[in-house]
Design a protein around this motif. Structure first.
Motif, PDB file in Angstrom:
ATOM      1  N   LEU A  74       1.073  -1.401   0.225  1.00 33.09           N
ATOM      2  CA  LEU A  74      -0.054  -0.046   0.104  1.00 33.09           C
ATOM      3  C   LEU A  74       1.138   0.886  -0.016  1.00 33.09           C
ATOM      4  O   LEU A  74       0.214   2.379  -0.043  1.00 33.09           O
ATOM      5  CB  LEU A  74      -0.901  -0.162   1.112  1.00 33.09           C
ATOM      6  CG  LEU A  74      -1.814  -0.997   1.056  1.00 33.09           C
ATOM      7  CD1 LEU A  74      -3.093  -1.075   2.651  1.00 33.09           C
ATOM      8  CD2 LEU A  74      -3.089  -0.510   0.105  1.00 33.09           C
ATOM      9  N   GLN A  75       1.826   0.638   0.942  1.00 32.96           N
ATOM     10  CA  GLN A  75       2.893   2.734   1.579  1.00 32.96           C
ATOM     11  C   GLN A  75       3.847   2.793  -0.543  1.00 32.96           C
ATOM     12  O   GLN A  75       4.457   3.790  -0.437  1.00 32.96           O
ATOM     13  CB  GLN A  75       3.547   2.006   1.863  1.00 32.96           C
ATOM     14  CG  GLN A  75       3.131   2.300   3.485  1.00 32.96           C
ATOM     15  CD  GLN A  75       4.787   2.092   4.604  1.00 32.96           C
ATOM     16  OE1 GLN A  75       5.068   2.546   5.007  1.00 32.96           O
ATOM     17  NE2 GLN A  75       4.123   0.748   5.018  1.00 32.96           N
ATOM     18  N   THR A  76       3.387   1.743  -2.001  1.00 33.43           N
ATOM     19  CA  THR A  76       3.936   2.029  -2.984  1.00 33.43           C
ATOM     20  C   THR A  76       3.446   2.671  -3.519  1.00 33.43           C
ATOM     21  O   THR A  76       3.513   3.843  -4.231  1.00 33.43           O
ATOM     22  CB  THR A  76       4.076   0.862  -3.954  1.00 33.43           C
ATOM     23  OG1 THR A  76       2.711   0.319  -3.805  1.00 33.43           O
ATOM     24  CG2 THR A  76       4.982  -0.115  -2.795  1.00 33.43           C
ATOM     25  N   ALA A  77       1.958   3.106  -3.508  1.00 29.95           N
ATOM     26  CA  ALA A  77       1.136   3.796  -3.129  1.00 29.95           C
ATOM     27  C   ALA A  77       1.321   5.569  -3.679  1.00 29.95           C
ATOM     28  O   ALA A  77       2.138   6.220  -2.453  1.00 29.95           O
ATOM     29  CB  ALA A  77      -0.607   4.192  -3.397  1.00 29.95           C
ATOM     30  N   ASN A  78       0.939   6.490  -4.540  1.00 29.58           N
ATOM     31  CA  ASN A  78       1.765   7.877  -4.214  1.00 29.58           C
ATOM     32  C   ASN A  78       0.444   8.698  -3.157  1.00 29.58           C
ATOM     33  O   ASN A  78      -0.610   8.406  -3.068  1.00 29.58           O
ATOM     34  CB  ASN A  78       1.249   8.700  -5.572  1.00 29.58           C
ATOM     35  CG  ASN A  78       2.957   9.078  -6.346  1.00 29.58           C
ATOM     36  OD1 ASN A  78       3.269   8.545  -6.006  1.00 29.58           O
ATOM     37  ND2 ASN A  78       2.162   8.718  -7.281  1.00 29.58           N
ATOM     38  N   GLY A  79       1.291   8.485  -2.444  1.00 27.34           N
ATOM     39  CA  GLY A  79       0.451   9.665  -1.347  1.00 27.34           C
ATOM     40  C   GLY A  79       0.448   8.907   0.188  1.00 27.34           C
ATOM     41  O   GLY A  79      -0.708   9.462   0.444  1.00 27.34           O
ATOM     42  N   VAL A  80       0.213   7.863   0.365  1.00 31.35           N
ATOM     43  CA  VAL A  80      -0.047   6.881   0.968  1.00 31.35           C
ATOM     44  C   VAL A  80       1.538   6.168   2.371  1.00 31.35           C
ATOM     45  O   VAL A  80       2.213   5.672   1.274  1.00 31.35           O
ATOM     46  CB  VAL A  80      -0.190   4.938   1.108  1.00 31.35           C
ATOM     47  CG1 VAL A  80      -0.474   4.526   1.478  1.00 31.35           C
ATOM     48  CG2 VAL A  80      -1.023   5.166  -0.065  1.00 31.35           C
ATOM     49  N   GLY A  81       1.779   6.842   3.361  1.00 30.35           N
ATOM     50  CA  GLY A  81       2.592   6.828   4.267  1.00 30.35           C
ATOM     51  C   GLY A  81       2.285   5.663   4.931  1.00 30.35           C
ATOM     52  O   GLY A  81       1.266   4.570   5.451  1.00 30.35           O
ATOM     53  N   PRO A  82       2.871   5.360   5.757  1.00 29.74           N
ATOM     54  CA  PRO A  82       2.937   3.728   7.227  1.00 29.74           C
ATOM     55  C   PRO A  82       1.477   3.899   7.365  1.00 29.74           C
ATOM     56  O   PRO A  82       1.035   3.214   7.972  1.00 29.74           O
ATOM     57  CB  PRO A  82       4.097   3.722   7.762  1.00 29.74           C
ATOM     58  CG  PRO A  82       4.744   5.404   7.829  1.00 29.74           C
ATOM     59  CD  PRO A  82       4.322   5.392   5.749  1.00 29.74           C
ATOM     60  N   ARG A  83       1.021   5.325   8.337  1.00 35.90           N
ATOM     61  CA  ARG A  83      -0.081   5.507   8.974  1.00 35.90           C
ATOM     62  C   ARG A  83      -0.864   5.349   8.448  1.00 35.90           C
ATOM     63  O   ARG A  83      -2.539   4.866   8.415  1.00 35.90           O
ATOM     64  CB  ARG A  83      -0.187   6.905   9.672  1.00 35.90           C
ATOM     65  CG  ARG A  83       0.903   7.068  10.798  1.00 35.90           C
ATOM     66  CD  ARG A  83       0.516   8.412  11.861  1.00 35.90           C
ATOM     67  NE  ARG A  83       1.734   8.093  12.964  1.00 35.90           N
ATOM     68  CZ  ARG A  83       1.648   7.780  14.278  1.00 35.90           C
ATOM     69  NH1 ARG A  83       0.432   6.492  14.190  1.00 35.90           N
ATOM     70  NH2 ARG A  83       2.720   7.770  14.804  1.00 35.90           N
ATOM     71  N   LEU A  84      -1.312   5.799   7.252  1.00 39.05           N
ATOM     72  CA  LEU A  84      -2.114   5.400   6.039  1.00 39.05           C
ATOM     73  C   LEU A  84      -2.920   4.253   6.168  1.00 39.05           C
ATOM     74  O   LEU A  84      -3.859   3.606   5.825  1.00 39.05           O
ATOM     75  CB  LEU A  84      -2.752   6.534   5.329  1.00 39.05           C
ATOM     76  CG  LEU A  84      -3.794   6.771   4.070  1.00 39.05           C
ATOM     77  CD1 LEU A  84      -4.799   6.821   4.948  1.00 39.05           C
ATOM     78  CD2 LEU A  84      -3.069   7.602   2.623  1.00 39.05           C
ATOM     79  N   ALA A  85      -1.721   3.137   5.716  1.00 38.76           N
ATOM     80  CA  ALA A  85      -1.716   2.280   5.051  1.00 38.76           C
ATOM     81  C   ALA A  85      -2.448   1.690   6.210  1.00 38.76           C
ATOM     82  O   ALA A  85      -2.927   0.375   6.162  1.00 38.76           O
ATOM     83  CB  ALA A  85      -0.379   1.523   4.880  1.00 38.76           C
ATOM     84  N   GLN A  86      -1.220   1.368   7.179  1.00 42.04           N
ATOM     85  CA  GLN A  86      -1.969   1.016   8.344  1.00 42.04           C
ATOM     86  C   GLN A  86      -3.770   1.175   9.219  1.00 42.04           C
ATOM     87  O   GLN A  86      -4.357   0.317   9.274  1.00 42.04           O
ATOM     88  CB  GLN A  86      -1.253   1.217   9.675  1.00 42.04           C
ATOM     89  CG  GLN A  86      -1.866   0.648  10.963  1.00 42.04           C
ATOM     90  CD  GLN A  86      -0.720   1.189  12.262  1.00 42.04           C
ATOM     91  OE1 GLN A  86      -1.198   1.859  12.748  1.00 42.04           O
ATOM     92  NE2 GLN A  86      -0.867  -0.549  12.865  1.00 42.04           N
ATOM     93  N   ALA A  87      -4.009   2.833   8.519  1.00 39.12           N
ATOM     94  CA  ALA A  87      -5.858   2.604   8.878  1.00 39.12           C
ATOM     95  C   ALA A  87      -6.355   2.299   7.999  1.00 39.12           C
ATOM     96  O   ALA A  87      -7.490   1.426   7.795  1.00 39.12           O
ATOM     97  CB  ALA A  87      -5.861   4.331   8.361  1.00 39.12           C
TER      98      ALA A  87
END
Length: 215
Positions: A74-87
């Motif tokens: 998920l973090q390979t998508a633009n604008g997605v960091g670890p917190r958003l991926a975890q969310a």
């Protein structure tokens, strides 16, 4: 990279746990679903992903390797960091994330705090051909067929009461206290289902903790 940790659960908090490994307590950030499976004093194994920043080292923990791999993808998508991926994984299980992305179900993706329509469209565009199907996932074709002629998808409602009761008991409250708090939150869960088709377990857990803290 630290791929997994295994040891005794020393502590559990609303957003993670401490796992003792070789005499060292490792703080691991987890989703409510993962936290609900942990019990203080018992042994546990978590798949993990270490996120390195200039000013921090954060270890994220997951119920299995599939969930961890999806977190990293998920973090390979633009604008997605670890917190958003975890969310994303806090709101939807891996099979539902794959189904939503593969079928272009923007409504389900937009249930995640921090993801709007453009963000959901970007996830679909960038990850649709890369997610694949996990070993525990249901058939995507079957999920598509289940949508019928309505043209949209509705995320299944998770067994939120059992999940949150386990999490609250693991945090030190009694079953009676947990049931009392969740009983008061039942109307909130019903509103979430009416509005979005699913229950936001993370939101209900935070509200339950505030209620129990005041009590």
């Amino acid at each position: 990279m630290i791929a997994s940790v295994a040891g005794r659960v020393a502590a559990v908090s609303p957003d993670g746990a401490v796992v003792e490994v070789g005499g060292i307590g490792l703080a691991v950030q987890c989703t409510p679903g993962t936290i609900a499976r942990l019990q203080v004093g018992e042994a546990a194994r978590l798949s993990t992903s270490l996120v390195v920043r200039e000013d921090s080292l954060t270890l994220y923990g997951f119920a299995d390797d599939d969930e961890r791999q999806l977190f990293e993808l998920l973090q390979t998508a633009n604008g997605v960091g670890p917190r958003l991926a975890q969310a994303v994984l806090a709101v939807h299980p891996p099979r539902e994330v794959r189904r939503a992305v593969t079928t272009g179900d923007l409504k389900s993706l937009m249930q995640v705090p921090g993801i709007g329509k453009k963000g959901a469209e970007r996830l679909v565009l960038e990850l649709r051909d890369r997610l694949g199907v996990g070993s525990g996932d249901v058939s995507l074709d079957a999920a598509t067929a289940a949508a019928g002629a309505t043209g949209y998808f509705v995320a299944p409602v998770a067994p939120w009461r059992d999940q949150l009761t386990t999490a609250l008991v693991g945090l030190g409250w009694s079953v009676r206290e947990a049931d009392g708090a969740l009983g008061q939150l039942a109307p909130v869960a019903e509103e979430q289902v009416a509005d979005t088709g699913s229950v936001d377990v993370a939101v209900l857990l935070r509200q339950a903790l505030r209620m129990l803290g005041r009590a």
